[in-house]
Design an enzyme around this catalytic site. Sequence first.
Site, PDB file in Angstrom:
ATOM      1  N   CYS B  83       0.820  -1.216   0.000  1.00 50.01           N
ATOM      2  CA  CYS B  83       0.000   0.000   0.000  1.00 50.01           C
ATOM      3  C   CYS B  83       0.852   1.263   0.000  1.00 50.01           C
ATOM      4  CB  CYS B  83      -0.940  -0.006   1.202  1.00 50.01           C
ATOM      5  SG  CYS B  83      -1.309  -1.643   1.828  1.00 50.01           S
ATOM      6  N   ILE B 209     -12.808   0.696  -1.671  1.00 51.77           N
ATOM      7  CA  ILE B 209     -12.264   0.215  -2.937  1.00 51.77           C
ATOM      8  C   ILE B 209     -12.589   1.221  -4.039  1.00 51.77           C
ATOM      9  CG2 ILE B 209     -12.681  -1.574  -4.673  1.00 51.77           C
ATOM     10  CD1 ILE B 209     -13.242  -3.401  -2.075  1.00 51.77           C
ATOM     11  N   LYS B 329      -9.535   7.923   3.563  1.00 51.50           N
ATOM     12  CA  LYS B 329     -10.920   7.606   3.901  1.00 51.50           C
ATOM     13  C   LYS B 329     -11.918   8.371   3.041  1.00 51.50           C
ATOM     14  CE  LYS B 329     -14.430   5.976   5.953  1.00 51.50           C
ATOM     15  NZ  LYS B 329     -15.052   5.978   4.615  1.00 51.50           N
ATOM     16  N   HIS B 333      -8.908   5.474  -1.550  1.00 48.58           N
ATOM     17  CA  HIS B 333      -7.624   4.794  -1.371  1.00 48.58           C
ATOM     18  C   HIS B 333      -7.381   3.799  -2.499  1.00 48.58           C
ATOM     19  CE1 HIS B 333      -4.210   2.840   0.330  1.00 48.58           C
ATOM     20  NE2 HIS B 333      -4.808   2.014   1.146  1.00 48.58           N
TER      21      HIS B 333
END
Lengths: 134, 384
Positions: B83, B209, B329, B333
């Site tokens: 990530c 997602i 958030k 992301h």
Amino acid sequence: MQLPRYHRLRRSFYRLEGTRCNRCDRLFFPGRRICPDCRSQDVEPYQFRGRGTLYSFTNVQQPPRGFGSIGPYAVGMVRLEEGPLVTSQLTDVDGVDLVIGMEVEMVTRKIQDSSEHGYIVYGYKFRPLLTGAR
Amino acid sequence: MRDVGIIGIGQVPISEHWDLCLRDLGALAALRALEDAGTDRADAIFVGNMLAGELSGQENLATLIADSAGFLPIEALRIEAACAAGGAAVRAAYTAVASGAHDFVLAIGVEKMTDHLTDGITSALATAADADYEAGHGVSFVALNALLMRRYMHEYGSTHEDFAAFSINSHENAVHNPNAMYRMPITAEDYATSTVVSDPITILDSAAICDGAAALLLCPMDQAAAFPRQTIEIAASTVATDTLGLAERPDPLHWGAIDVSSHHAYEQAGLAGPADIDLYEAHDAFTIVSALSLEAAGFARRGEGVTLAREGRIAPDGDVPMSTLGGLKGRGHPIGASGVYQVLEVVQQLRGEAGPTQVKNAKVGMAQSVGGSGSVAVTHILKN
Ligand SMILES: [Zn+2]
């Protein structure tokens, strides 16, 4: 999981075998071929007893692929009495109020039953310590 | 080493891009960064991405994006750090320019996730964790963060409600960002009644997602004056690592990679510490990560990360503004792209172009991209 990989992991998965560094005495689960503290390769298998206390827990509501048929299921981190922490599924917890610090023990269970490779993967899980087992 | 600045930024609004594929997302962001900089020159590209192989069956991604954008035959490499891939791509571009290997380098972050159903994405994200000893046991990435959050609440006596302010702040700020995915505010009640994903983590604790791509054009500071936009200097660029397996750390609630990369970055930028940072774009993939980041980076004492949020100190007018354009958030992301969006948003803040959530007199901003459950942290400090 691919068969050769599963075969390599069998001792740790089936009986919670890790390693011990003979130079600095540190214990590892999962086992390590090289001690990250002293970089020694003089390590030997170490059999953990499979007892510990619950460090944390949660439930997996959205299982990854291959785990859908057993979900939702509980997972946790267990502080083994020998020191290391282990991340694992929890079992036999239906109707049990999980509490951080509770005593747990390792059992060998079915981890995944929809392996794309056509066989069932077994391995360690932890369950609340059975009364009288102390 | 040469001093390095950012002279152009470009982004694709974060969304579910049903009509855009991986290659086009990356190429569009790259061309927008060049357009912003007023040049068509790129000597190399570094592409941050985590999941193209797993989700799109596409490796060799950087070449594909160079091809799509019309950049052939320049150097093009993909950078993967789970990530943190986006932050790592910025780091790679920075080292390429600082070292003198190249003069004009694009850092691009791109991720295409929404072609898949949830179980496929859950499996793909779990590849950031230890494949044999975490993911192999059905422990999802959300579950690892849930284990941390429950332990945090246990050790510090905090409640789930204590984390609400992180999510509320991110959404509040995303409202004003035209490139954000969730441009709607949420209330404390929305947070409290949100659907549980992996207890105690709910949907409103988690970044969603999505698809996205962002890009930055870097060049040596001594060549930056020729370009139209205000140059933002990269004052620090650092990376630090920790065990892949969360359970293998002496204390899972202390994220050592963030601690080390943050403190190296303060030193590199010539800062006394976190008090000199005007805004902090942390890796708020989960509310628990925001709390652990504030603590490891030195903004809060252990167990008090949630206190900063509860007291409103993370708002744009607070003393530690976070997620100022929505964060992971609220903005969204897209995994390997997020780290580039973070740096891009710090550039917007330092240019004074952040709109209603502009941090007043912002001079120094920090962006931090984290991979796995704290196993790699990439930190950039920017100055205007
Ligand atoms: Zn050793």
